[in-house]
Design an enzyme around this catalytic site. Structure first.
Site, mmCIF file in Angstrom:
data_model
loop_
_atom_site.group_PDB
_atom_site.id
_atom_site.type_symbol
_atom_site.label_atom_id
_atom_site.label_comp_id
_atom_site.label_asym_id
_atom_site.label_seq_id
_atom_site.Cartn_x
_atom_site.Cartn_y
_atom_site.Cartn_z
ATOM 1 N N GLU A 62 -9.396 -1.399 -4.248
ATOM 2 C CA GLU A 62 -8.774 -0.103 -4.202
ATOM 3 C C GLU A 62 -9.960 1.083 -3.997
ATOM 4 O O GLU A 62 -9.989 2.244 -4.134
ATOM 5 C CB GLU A 62 -8.513 0.227 -5.568
ATOM 6 C CG GLU A 62 -7.357 -0.658 -6.056
ATOM 7 C CD GLU A 62 -6.103 -0.855 -5.366
ATOM 8 O OE1 GLU A 62 -5.708 0.361 -4.742
ATOM 9 O OE2 GLU A 62 -5.498 -1.840 -4.929
ATOM 10 N N HIS A 196 5.765 0.072 -7.331
ATOM 11 C CA HIS A 196 4.545 0.956 -7.459
ATOM 12 C C HIS A 196 5.001 1.945 -8.320
ATOM 13 O O HIS A 196 4.876 3.078 -8.257
ATOM 14 C CB HIS A 196 4.515 1.755 -6.009
ATOM 15 C CG HIS A 196 3.028 1.699 -5.415
ATOM 16 N ND1 HIS A 196 2.528 0.666 -5.228
ATOM 17 C CD2 HIS A 196 2.065 2.453 -5.315
ATOM 18 C CE1 HIS A 196 1.161 0.867 -4.664
ATOM 19 N NE2 HIS A 196 1.086 2.195 -4.834
ATOM 20 N N ASN A 202 -1.787 0.766 -9.594
ATOM 21 C CA ASN A 202 -0.676 -0.191 -9.312
ATOM 22 C C ASN A 202 -1.165 -1.742 -8.774
ATOM 23 O O ASN A 202 -1.072 -2.602 -9.000
ATOM 24 C CB ASN A 202 0.549 0.372 -8.229
ATOM 25 C CG ASN A 202 1.230 1.259 -8.840
ATOM 26 O OD1 ASN A 202 1.914 1.254 -9.809
ATOM 27 N ND2 ASN A 202 0.816 2.610 -8.561
ATOM 28 N N GLY A 203 -2.267 -1.528 -7.809
ATOM 29 C CA GLY A 203 -2.850 -2.671 -7.244
ATOM 30 C C GLY A 203 -3.686 -3.691 -8.257
ATOM 31 O O GLY A 203 -3.292 -4.669 -8.585
ATOM 32 N N ARG A 204 -4.219 -2.837 -9.010
ATOM 33 C CA ARG A 204 -5.217 -3.510 -10.094
ATOM 34 C C ARG A 204 -4.136 -4.164 -11.071
ATOM 35 O O ARG A 204 -4.416 -5.336 -11.600
ATOM 36 C CB ARG A 204 -6.259 -2.716 -10.769
ATOM 37 C CG ARG A 204 -7.240 -2.352 -9.882
ATOM 38 C CD ARG A 204 -8.121 -1.097 -10.205
ATOM 39 N NE ARG A 204 -7.429 0.182 -9.915
ATOM 40 C CZ ARG A 204 -7.937 1.404 -10.373
ATOM 41 N NH1 ARG A 204 -9.080 1.499 -11.179
ATOM 42 N NH2 ARG A 204 -7.084 2.580 -10.368
ATOM 43 N N GLY A 206 -1.208 -5.114 -10.725
ATOM 44 C CA GLY A 206 -0.474 -6.064 -10.099
ATOM 45 C C GLY A 206 -1.029 -7.448 -10.038
ATOM 46 O O GLY A 206 -0.890 -8.649 -10.262
ATOM 47 N N ARG A 207 -2.565 -7.340 -9.788
ATOM 48 C CA ARG A 207 -3.446 -8.336 -9.549
ATOM 49 C C ARG A 207 -3.934 -8.898 -11.097
ATOM 50 O O ARG A 207 -4.092 -10.090 -11.146
ATOM 51 C CB ARG A 207 -4.765 -8.182 -8.800
ATOM 52 C CG ARG A 207 -4.434 -7.855 -7.305
ATOM 53 C CD ARG A 207 -5.779 -7.849 -6.387
ATOM 54 N NE ARG A 207 -6.261 -6.442 -6.639
ATOM 55 C CZ ARG A 207 -5.949 -5.251 -6.076
ATOM 56 N NH1 ARG A 207 -4.835 -5.151 -5.421
ATOM 57 N NH2 ARG A 207 -6.457 -4.097 -6.239
ATOM 58 N N TYR A 238 -2.877 -9.151 3.308
ATOM 59 C CA TYR A 238 -2.510 -8.944 2.100
ATOM 60 C C TYR A 238 -1.501 -7.823 2.317
ATOM 61 O O TYR A 238 -0.209 -7.818 1.841
ATOM 62 C CB TYR A 238 -3.488 -8.638 1.028
ATOM 63 C CG TYR A 238 -3.313 -8.247 -0.336
ATOM 64 C CD1 TYR A 238 -2.176 -8.887 -0.910
ATOM 65 C CD2 TYR A 238 -3.982 -7.411 -1.046
ATOM 66 C CE1 TYR A 238 -1.992 -8.502 -2.260
ATOM 67 C CE2 TYR A 238 -3.842 -6.966 -2.314
ATOM 68 C CZ TYR A 238 -2.812 -7.605 -2.852
ATOM 69 O OH TYR A 238 -2.427 -7.293 -4.216
ATOM 70 N N TYR A 239 -1.935 -6.730 2.798
ATOM 71 C CA TYR A 239 -1.166 -5.418 2.792
ATOM 72 C C TYR A 239 0.135 -5.545 3.714
ATOM 73 O O TYR A 239 1.232 -5.078 3.545
ATOM 74 C CB TYR A 239 -1.886 -4.054 3.043
ATOM 75 C CG TYR A 239 -3.066 -3.576 2.257
ATOM 76 C CD1 TYR A 239 -2.573 -3.813 0.827
ATOM 77 C CD2 TYR A 239 -3.790 -2.915 2.471
ATOM 78 C CE1 TYR A 239 -3.353 -3.209 -0.412
ATOM 79 C CE2 TYR A 239 -4.911 -2.631 1.332
ATOM 80 C CZ TYR A 239 -4.736 -2.778 -0.029
ATOM 81 O OH TYR A 239 -5.286 -2.302 -1.027
#
Length: 375
Positions: A62, A196, A202-204, A206-207, A238-239
């Site tokens: 991020e 989202h 959101n990414g953190r 989600g992981r 990934y994206y």
């Protein structure tokens, strides 16, 4: 661009015969990793630097730049540069948020309520603190280059009016046990990123969910599986894999990517855990031989829990009643090249020591070098 309309879960039209052989390989790889995990006498202590590194790498995806050694040095009280201070605070929040989630899972399921709690801690007092921590968004967001309008967005998540329904569908999917846990984790992670639901983070989140889901489905004995290393190394794939789901319904391609990532990362994690376990056994023997002290075991545990540690922290963590005795122990270990002094002490400033071999295993490269033995 129009907001995307996500698929309802579960996904009904997957080609199971094409997917399941690889999912089986991932289950086997994860079982080997978890088997090694169960051999550790105290995983929370021994894998502390790997847990910290996961926070570093997930945050790096991020945009943070702080490294594991910088985070561990900050933990030990070494002053952080202004350039890295914000990054390290974000990483610290990530670690705290993971702790909240792991503790909650002892009594609770993974729910939207828990995820809001974790998100609130993630953004507390750091970049994003003005973006409604702990609250699902009520306006439209989009993903694109900084400053670009929505018309130039690479991806536009669902309309906020539809978000509540989509999140309820996602939450119900998490509670289901009809699918293989790894397949469910692959789909749930992707769908969370597509929804989202927060303005930031959101990414953190989600992981973070990946090991929590695997643990809750009894695929892991502890929620300690570290996947961000692979995702950071393959960030564009990934994206692109996530984007392809909303552009052309490429769920199979995404699942193939995710499952292969899990296989590779499980083997990498397995090797790191094996190296850490062997280092723990070796360090126990060395410290006993060097010190002949009743504090030998506590000393080893202190070094594994905090592989960069101040003399003050060491005395407290290892349970020394006398700081002079603790400092003598540190000098013995330094003289025998178990630890390396990275900051001199003086006055009210304690000395700081690193346990090089452990940090280097977690980081996957040489950060702290052991000094050469004296002639």
């Amino acid at each position: 661009m129009e907001p995307c309309i996500p698929d309802k879960l579960p996904i009904d039209d997957l080609d199971w015969r094409a997917i399941l052989p690889n999912v089986g390989k991932a289950n086997a790889a994860l079982a080997r990793y978890d088997g090694m995990l169960q051999t550790l006498p105290n995983p929370a202590i021994l894998l502390s630097p790997m847990t910290a590194n996961e926070a570093v790498l997930s945050s790096k995806i991020e945009g943070t730049q702080a490294t594991l050694d910088e985070v561990l040095e900050a933990d030990a009280g070494i002053a952080t540069s202004e350039l890295r201070k914000g990054d390290i605070e974000e990483i610290s929040n990530y670690r705290s948020a993971v702790g909240i989630a792991e503790a909650a899972l002892e009594e609770r399921d993974i729910t939207l309520s828990l995820i809001r709690e974790v998100h609130q801690r993630l953004l507390q007092g750091v970049r994003g603190r003005n973006k409604a921590p702990g609250q699902f968004r009520e306006d439209q967001n989009w993903i694109g280059r900084r400053g670009d309008p929505i018309e130039r967005a690479r991806f536009v998540p669902p309309n906020p009016v539809a978000l509540k329904t989509e999140l309820s569908n996602w939450e119900a999917y998490l509670a289901s046990e009809d699918e293989d846990p790894i397949l469910q984790t692959a789909i749930a992670h992707a769908q969370f990123e597509i929804l989202h639901p927060f303005k930031d983070g959101n990414g953190r989140i989600g992981r973070m969910l990946i090991p929590l889901l695997l643990y809750k489905r009894n695929t892991l004995s502890r929620p300690m599986f570290y996947m961000s290393e692979y995702l950071e190394d393959n960030r564009e794939k990934y994206y692109d894999g996530l984007l392809a789901i909303t552009e052309r319904g490429a769920w199979k391609n995404w699942i193939d990517f995710f499952v292969n990532a899990m296989i590779i990362q499980a083997e990498n994690n397995l090797e790191k855990v094996r190296l850490i376990r062997n280092l723990y056994d070796e360090t126990q023997r060395r410290v006993v031989d060097i010190t002949h002290s009743q504090f030998s075991m506590a000393t080893v545990n202190a070094l594994f829990e905090r592989p960069v540690i101040s003399s003050t922290m060491f005395a407290d963590s290892a349970g020394f009643n006398n700081r002079v005795t603790a400092n003598n122990m540190l000098r013995q270990l330094e003289a025998d090249n178990v630890i390396t002094r990275i900051r001199e002490g003086g006055g009210r400033t304690p000395a700081v020591y690193a346990f090089p071999e452990l940090v280097n295993i977690a980081e996957g490269r040489d950060i702290f070098r052991r000094r050469p033995p004296e002639a």
